[in-house]
Design a protein around this motif. Sequence first.
Motif, PDB file in Angstrom:
ATOM      1  N   VAL A  86      48.952  45.481  50.044  1.00  0.00           N
ATOM      2  CA  VAL A  86      49.569  44.517  49.128  1.00  0.00           C
ATOM      3  C   VAL A  86      48.920  44.609  47.751  1.00  0.00           C
ATOM      4  O   VAL A  86      49.613  44.607  46.724  1.00  0.00           O
ATOM      5  CB  VAL A  86      49.506  43.078  49.697  1.00  0.00           C
ATOM      6  N   LEU A  87      47.614  44.713  47.725  1.00  0.00           N
ATOM      7  CA  LEU A  87      46.910  44.830  46.441  1.00  0.00           C
ATOM      8  C   LEU A  87      47.347  46.097  45.699  1.00  0.00           C
ATOM      9  O   LEU A  87      47.644  46.057  44.506  1.00  0.00           O
ATOM     10  CB  LEU A  87      45.400  44.832  46.657  1.00  0.00           C
ATOM     11  N   LYS A  88      47.424  47.201  46.416  1.00  0.00           N
ATOM     12  CA  LYS A  88      47.863  48.465  45.807  1.00  0.00           C
ATOM     13  C   LYS A  88      49.308  48.342  45.312  1.00  0.00           C
ATOM     14  O   LYS A  88      49.668  48.889  44.270  1.00  0.00           O
ATOM     15  CB  LYS A  88      47.749  49.593  46.832  1.00  0.00           C
ATOM     16  N   LEU A  89      50.119  47.594  46.039  1.00  0.00           N
ATOM     17  CA  LEU A  89      51.523  47.416  45.682  1.00  0.00           C
ATOM     18  C   LEU A  89      51.692  46.589  44.414  1.00  0.00           C
ATOM     19  O   LEU A  89      52.460  46.951  43.524  1.00  0.00           O
ATOM     20  CB  LEU A  89      52.273  46.746  46.845  1.00  0.00           C
ATOM     21  N   VAL A  90      50.980  45.477  44.300  1.00  0.00           N
ATOM     22  CA  VAL A  90      51.202  44.566  43.178  1.00  0.00           C
ATOM     23  C   VAL A  90      50.427  44.928  41.914  1.00  0.00           C
ATOM     24  O   VAL A  90      50.827  44.531  40.822  1.00  0.00           O
ATOM     25  CB  VAL A  90      50.917  43.085  43.543  1.00  0.00           C
ATOM     26  N   LEU A 122      44.416  36.837  45.900  1.00  0.00           N
ATOM     27  CA  LEU A 122      44.301  36.516  47.321  1.00  0.00           C
ATOM     28  C   LEU A 122      44.101  37.763  48.184  1.00  0.00           C
ATOM     29  O   LEU A 122      43.626  37.658  49.315  1.00  0.00           O
ATOM     30  CB  LEU A 122      45.542  35.760  47.798  1.00  0.00           C
ATOM     31  N   ASN A 123      44.468  38.905  47.645  1.00  0.00           N
ATOM     32  CA  ASN A 123      44.337  40.142  48.406  1.00  0.00           C
ATOM     33  C   ASN A 123      43.168  40.998  47.934  1.00  0.00           C
ATOM     34  O   ASN A 123      43.096  42.178  48.254  1.00  0.00           O
ATOM     35  CB  ASN A 123      45.652  40.914  48.383  1.00  0.00           C
ATOM     36  N   GLY A 124      42.274  40.398  47.143  1.00  0.00           N
ATOM     37  CA  GLY A 124      41.016  41.043  46.846  1.00  0.00           C
ATOM     38  C   GLY A 124      40.888  41.755  45.526  1.00  0.00           C
ATOM     39  O   GLY A 124      39.973  42.557  45.361  1.00  0.00           O
ATOM     40  N   HIS A 125      41.760  41.471  44.566  1.00  0.00           N
ATOM     41  CA  HIS A 125      41.602  42.126  43.267  1.00  0.00           C
ATOM     42  C   HIS A 125      40.285  41.675  42.668  1.00  0.00           C
ATOM     43  O   HIS A 125      40.065  40.488  42.432  1.00  0.00           O
ATOM     44  CB  HIS A 125      42.768  41.791  42.335  1.00  0.00           C
ATOM     45  N   SER A 129      39.469  37.301  38.564  1.00  0.00           N
ATOM     46  CA  SER A 129      38.844  36.123  37.955  1.00  0.00           C
ATOM     47  C   SER A 129      38.483  36.355  36.492  1.00  0.00           C
ATOM     48  O   SER A 129      38.341  35.413  35.736  1.00  0.00           O
ATOM     49  CB  SER A 129      37.589  35.739  38.753  1.00  0.00           C
ATOM     50  N   GLN A 130      38.370  37.619  36.078  1.00  0.00           N
ATOM     51  CA  GLN A 130      38.062  37.924  34.687  1.00  0.00           C
ATOM     52  C   GLN A 130      39.249  37.660  33.766  1.00  0.00           C
ATOM     53  O   GLN A 130      39.094  37.592  32.565  1.00  0.00           O
ATOM     54  CB  GLN A 130      37.641  39.391  34.532  1.00  0.00           C
ATOM     55  N   HIS A 131      40.425  37.542  34.340  1.00  0.00           N
ATOM     56  CA  HIS A 131      41.643  37.410  33.543  1.00  0.00           C
ATOM     57  C   HIS A 131      42.076  35.972  33.353  1.00  0.00           C
ATOM     58  O   HIS A 131      43.063  35.713  32.729  1.00  0.00           O
ATOM     59  CB  HIS A 131      42.784  38.199  34.190  1.00  0.00           C
TER      60      HIS A 131
END
Length: 132
Positions: A86-90, A122-125, A129-131
């Motif tokens: 999901v992280l790779k997808l979004v 939520l999927n670990g990016h 939080s820096q954004h």
Amino acid sequence: RGGGKIGVENLLFQLEILLTLIGLVADSGALAYSGEGSTPGLLAFVEGFQAETNFLVWSQILGSLSTVKSVFADDEAISLGLKKFVLKLVTPAVERIGWESSANDDFLTGQVRALLTITAGLNGHESESQHD
């Protein structure tokens, strides 16, 4: 007058394409959930939507993936793999749309940005939080 008719026909055609995409994603998710289709098939299909920017399409994609994630919630290895997927997808979509809102954003752009940035977080990016 003729230009207006072409504009309406174009709008209806775009709406039909949008609804078809949403329906295809929903059907793929339902087939994977029911066992009539496969989870790898669903994942391969939605992987082709990384360039998508439409909120409604993303909402359906993430809803279908959420259902798949709930099925495999008890399997830690699969759950972790799905989070990474999901992280790779979004990530490409959220980077294209941007992490920060703009005064020029329309309503749906703001909605898709919120959906994608929350999903990334939520999927670990790691830098989500820096954004903020």
